[in-house]
Design a protein around this motif. Structure first.
Motif, short mmCIF file in Angstrom:
data_model
loop_
_atom_site.label_atom_id
_atom_site.label_comp_id
_atom_site.label_asym_id
_atom_site.label_seq_id
_atom_site.Cartn_x
_atom_site.Cartn_y
_atom_site.Cartn_z
N THR A 177 -2.99 3.80 0.72
CA THR A 177 -3.00 5.06 1.46
C THR A 177 -4.26 5.85 1.13
OG1 THR A 177 -0.59 5.07 1.42
CG2 THR A 177 -1.66 7.15 1.96
N GLY A 178 -4.67 5.79 -0.13
CA GLY A 178 -5.90 6.48 -0.54
C GLY A 178 -7.11 5.96 0.22
N ALA A 179 -7.18 4.64 0.42
CA ALA A 179 -8.29 4.06 1.18
C ALA A 179 -8.24 4.55 2.62
CB ALA A 179 -8.22 2.54 1.14
N PHE A 180 -7.04 4.63 3.18
CA PHE A 180 -6.89 5.14 4.55
C PHE A 180 -7.49 6.53 4.65
CE2 PHE A 180 -4.64 7.98 7.39
CZ PHE A 180 -4.81 7.34 8.61
N TYR A 181 -7.11 7.41 3.71
CA TYR A 181 -7.58 8.80 3.76
C TYR A 181 -9.08 8.92 3.47
CZ TYR A 181 -2.88 10.48 4.56
OH TYR A 181 -1.65 10.73 5.11
N GLY A 182 -9.69 7.87 2.98
CA GLY A 182 -11.14 7.84 2.83
C GLY A 182 -11.84 7.75 4.18
N TYR A 183 -11.11 7.28 5.18
CA TYR A 183 -11.66 7.12 6.53
C TYR A 183 -11.11 8.13 7.53
CZ TYR A 183 -13.58 2.65 5.05
OH TYR A 183 -14.29 1.67 4.41
N PHE A 184 -9.84 8.49 7.40
CA PHE A 184 -9.18 9.35 8.38
C PHE A 184 -8.39 10.43 7.67
CE2 PHE A 184 -9.56 5.14 10.29
CZ PHE A 184 -10.27 5.44 11.44
N SER A 185 -8.33 11.62 8.26
CA SER A 185 -7.60 12.73 7.64
C SER A 185 -6.11 12.70 7.96
CB SER A 185 -8.20 14.06 8.09
OG SER A 185 -8.11 14.18 9.50
N SER A 186 -5.73 11.93 9.00
CA SER A 186 -4.33 11.92 9.42
C SER A 186 -4.09 10.79 10.41
CB SER A 186 -3.98 13.25 10.11
OG SER A 186 -4.76 13.39 11.29
N LYS A 187 -2.82 10.57 10.75
CA LYS A 187 -2.46 9.59 11.79
C LYS A 187 -3.06 10.05 13.12
CE LYS A 187 1.79 9.17 13.70
NZ LYS A 187 3.22 8.80 13.86
N MET B 127 -8.37 -3.94 -10.27
CA MET B 127 -9.75 -3.71 -9.89
C MET B 127 -10.12 -4.46 -8.60
SD MET B 127 -12.13 -1.88 -11.09
CE MET B 127 -13.82 -1.65 -11.34
N GLU B 128 -9.54 -5.63 -8.41
CA GLU B 128 -9.82 -6.41 -7.22
C GLU B 128 -9.40 -5.68 -5.95
OE1 GLU B 128 -8.19 -10.47 -5.29
OE2 GLU B 128 -8.74 -10.57 -7.41
N ALA B 129 -8.25 -5.00 -5.97
CA ALA B 129 -7.78 -4.26 -4.81
C ALA B 129 -8.75 -3.16 -4.42
CB ALA B 129 -6.40 -3.67 -5.07
N ALA B 130 -9.30 -2.45 -5.40
CA ALA B 130 -10.25 -1.38 -5.11
C ALA B 130 -11.51 -1.95 -4.45
CB ALA B 130 -10.62 -0.63 -6.38
N MET B 131 -11.96 -3.08 -4.91
CA MET B 131 -13.14 -3.70 -4.31
C MET B 131 -12.85 -4.11 -2.87
SD MET B 131 -14.48 -5.91 -7.56
CE MET B 131 -15.52 -6.94 -6.57
N GLN B 132 -11.66 -4.62 -2.62
CA GLN B 132 -11.30 -5.03 -1.28
C GLN B 132 -11.26 -3.83 -0.33
OE1 GLN B 132 -7.49 -6.93 -1.03
NE2 GLN B 132 -7.78 -7.52 1.09
N GLU B 133 -10.75 -2.70 -0.79
CA GLU B 133 -10.64 -1.51 0.04
C GLU B 133 -12.00 -0.97 0.46
OE1 GLU B 133 -8.30 1.10 -2.31
OE2 GLU B 133 -6.51 -0.10 -2.06
N ASP B 134 -13.03 -1.17 -0.38
CA ASP B 134 -14.35 -0.67 -0.07
C ASP B 134 -15.19 -1.67 0.72
OD1 ASP B 134 -13.81 1.70 -1.38
OD2 ASP B 134 -14.58 1.00 -3.30
N SER B 135 -14.60 -2.81 1.08
CA SER B 135 -15.35 -3.82 1.80
C SER B 135 -15.70 -3.33 3.20
CB SER B 135 -14.54 -5.12 1.89
OG SER B 135 -13.45 -4.95 2.77
#
Length: 91
Positions: free
Chosen positions: A45-55, A1-9
């Motif tokens: 990677t899921g957090a990345f795709y929350g912001y960007f659709s691709s490299k 759960m801590e990792a998910a909170m960090q990703e949304d920071s």
């Protein structure tokens, strides 16, 4: 759960962009690894795709503000041209 909170920071986007800038600077676009960018940013990677659709989208987000600034530099009297896909274009 801590990792998910960090990703949304609030700093997640900045971490991704900073890691990408370092990776692209070091290896170029083609050599850059999305896995390495995500790892360096400390996000999933899921957090990345929350912001960007691709490299490609991430690269564009980093490069476009600088490209726009270059296009809007004051002219020294010379005609402005840009090379895109190997072709010279008048601006």
């Amino acid at each position: 759960m801590e990792a998910a909170m960090q990703e949304d920071s609030p700093g997640t986007l900045e971490k991704i962009e900073q890691a990408a800038l370092e990776e692209f600077s070091e290896k170029g676009f083609l050599g850059a690894s999305l896995r390495q960018i995500v790892k360096q940013a400390g996000v999933t990677t899921g957090a990345f795709y929350g912001y960007f659709s691709s490299k490609e989208a991430l690269f564009a987000a980093i490069v476009e503000p600088h490209a726009r600034a270059l296009v809007h530099l004051p002219s020294s009297g010379a005609s402005k041209t840009a090379v895109v896909s190997g072709r010279r274009h008048r601006l």
